[in-house]
Write an enzyme that holds these catalytic residues in place. Structure first.
Site, mmCIF file in Angstrom:
data_model
loop_
_atom_site.group_PDB
_atom_site.id
_atom_site.type_symbol
_atom_site.label_atom_id
_atom_site.label_comp_id
_atom_site.label_asym_id
_atom_site.label_seq_id
_atom_site.Cartn_x
_atom_site.Cartn_y
_atom_site.Cartn_z
ATOM 1 N N GLY A 12 -10.843 20.203 37.925
ATOM 2 C CA GLY A 12 -11.710 19.109 38.351
ATOM 3 C C GLY A 12 -12.495 19.348 39.617
ATOM 4 N N SER A 13 -12.752 20.604 39.989
ATOM 5 C CA SER A 13 -13.495 20.831 41.249
ATOM 6 C C SER A 13 -14.912 20.277 41.165
ATOM 7 C CB SER A 13 -13.502 22.315 41.613
ATOM 8 O OG SER A 13 -14.356 23.049 40.755
ATOM 9 N N MET A 85 -12.980 20.305 28.194
ATOM 10 C CA MET A 85 -12.924 21.441 27.278
ATOM 11 C C MET A 85 -12.769 21.016 25.815
ATOM 12 S SD MET A 85 -13.526 23.516 29.487
ATOM 13 C CE MET A 85 -13.466 25.123 28.726
ATOM 14 N N ARG A 86 -13.287 19.828 25.504
ATOM 15 C CA ARG A 86 -13.176 19.352 24.117
ATOM 16 C C ARG A 86 -14.568 19.011 23.615
ATOM 17 N NH1 ARG A 86 -8.667 17.865 21.601
ATOM 18 N NH2 ARG A 86 -7.417 18.092 23.490
ATOM 19 N N ASN A 102 -23.750 17.667 31.192
ATOM 20 C CA ASN A 102 -22.667 18.651 31.319
ATOM 21 C C ASN A 102 -23.112 19.765 32.241
ATOM 22 O OD1 ASN A 102 -20.213 20.075 30.622
ATOM 23 N ND2 ASN A 102 -21.456 21.401 29.301
ATOM 24 N N HIS A 104 -22.725 23.818 32.763
ATOM 25 C CA HIS A 104 -22.326 24.992 31.991
ATOM 26 C C HIS A 104 -22.509 26.221 32.883
ATOM 27 C CE1 HIS A 104 -21.691 27.513 28.468
ATOM 28 N NE2 HIS A 104 -22.769 28.206 28.820
ATOM 29 N N SER A 131 -26.004 25.768 34.822
ATOM 30 C CA SER A 131 -27.041 24.850 34.338
ATOM 31 C C SER A 131 -26.443 23.466 34.093
ATOM 32 C CB SER A 131 -27.623 25.354 33.009
ATOM 33 O OG SER A 131 -28.021 26.711 33.097
ATOM 34 N N GLU A 137 -25.634 17.181 19.909
ATOM 35 C CA GLU A 137 -24.672 17.661 18.914
ATOM 36 C C GLU A 137 -24.562 19.186 18.931
ATOM 37 O OE1 GLU A 137 -26.206 13.699 17.387
ATOM 38 O OE2 GLU A 137 -26.989 15.426 18.498
ATOM 39 N N ASP A 140 -23.964 23.112 24.042
ATOM 40 C CA ASP A 140 -24.759 23.657 25.167
ATOM 41 C C ASP A 140 -26.237 23.786 24.812
ATOM 42 O OD1 ASP A 140 -21.984 25.896 25.666
ATOM 43 O OD2 ASP A 140 -22.341 23.897 26.512
ATOM 44 N N ALA A 168 -22.121 27.356 43.551
ATOM 45 C CA ALA A 168 -23.461 26.877 43.168
ATOM 46 C C ALA A 168 -23.350 25.613 42.308
ATOM 47 C CB ALA A 168 -24.209 27.969 42.419
ATOM 48 N N GLU A 169 -22.330 25.557 41.448
ATOM 49 C CA GLU A 169 -22.131 24.364 40.609
ATOM 50 C C GLU A 169 -21.920 23.121 41.468
ATOM 51 O OE1 GLU A 169 -19.047 24.854 37.692
ATOM 52 O OE2 GLU A 169 -19.689 26.877 37.230
#
Ligand code: GRF
Length: 183
Positions: A12-13, A85-86, A102, A104, A131, A137, A140, A168-169
Site C-alpha cells: 500500500g505505499s 492485484m485482482r 490505476n 502501472h 503510468s 475492460e 492496462d 516516481a509513482e
C-alpha cells in the site's frame, strides 16, 4: 471535495502517498481483497474508513457486490487502484466507467501486464517508468492520464528498478489523481 476509494492488495505505499499528498480529494475508503494487507493496518492506524473482504469461499460476484456496496455507502466517486492485484469484472468496470484509475509500473502502452521491470531490462531499455491510466475492460489498456520516466541503469535488477520507479509513482499518482478528480 471529491471522495476517492482506494483498492489495494498488499504493502500500500501508493495508497499512503495518495493519503499523505491528497489535494482536491479526500480518501473516503481504503478497501482490500486481503484482510491481512499491510496497507490496511496503516489505514486503520490513520483512522481511515476501511473495508476488507476475501473473495475466497464467496465467489467473485458476491465479493464485488459487497465491495461495490461499501464504496457507494462511503460516498466514493472515484476509485483508485493502488497495488490491487485482482481483475475487476467487466460489470463493475461498466458501472464505474470512466471513474476508475490505476497506476502501472511501465511506460504504457509498453509492457502491459506483469513483470514489467524484468521485461524492460531484458529488452535492453535504458528508460522505464510508471503510468496512471483509466481502467477499462482491457488490462492496462485505458487512456493514459500521465506518466513518469525513470532511467534504467547498467546492472539494474527488477528490484532495483522497481524501487526507483516506486519513488516516481509516489510523486505521479497524487498529482494525476488530483488533476483527474477536478477536471
Ligand atoms: C506498484 O509498483 C504499482 O505500480 C503496482 O503494484 C505496486 C504496488 O505497490 N500496481 P504498493 O502496494 O503501492 O506499495
Amino acid at each position: 471535495m471529491r471522495r476517492v476509494g482506494i483498492l489495494l492488495s498488499g504493502r500500500g505505499s501508493n495508497m499512503m502517498a495518495l493519503v499523505e499528498q491528497a489535494r482536491g480529494y479526500e480518501v473516503a475508503l481504503v478497501a482490500s481483497d486481503k484482510p491481512d494487507a499491510a496497507g490496511l493496518a496503516w489505514a486503520v492506524e490513520r483512522e481511515l474508513s476501511t473495508f476488507a473482504l476475501s473473495p475466497k469461499g464467496i465467489g467473485k460476484l458476491a465479493y464485488e457486490a459487497a465491495l461495490d456496496r461499501a464504496l457507494r455507502e462511503a460516498g466514493v466517486e472515484v476509485i483508485a487502484l493502488a497495488g490491487y492485484m485482482r481483475l475487476l469484472s467487466d460489470a463493475l468496470v461498466a458501472t464505474w466507467r470512466g471513474r476508475i484509475v490505476n497506476i502501472h509500473p511501465s511506460l504504457l502502452p509498453k509492457y502491459k501486464g506483469l513483470d514489467t521491470h524484468a521485461r524492460a531490462i531484458a529488452a535492453g531499455d535504458t528508460v522505464g517508468g510508471c503510468s496512471v491510466h483509466i481502467v477499462t475492460e482491457e488490462l492496462d489498456g485505458g487512456e493514459v492520464l500521465g506518466s513518469a520516466k525513470v532511467p534504467i541503469l547498467p546492472g539494474d535488477t527488477p528490484d532495483t528498478l522497481a524501487a526507483r520507479v516506486l519513488i516516481a509513482e509516489h510523486r505521479l499518482y497524487p498529482r494525476i489523481l488530483s488533476e483527474f478528480v477536478n477536471r
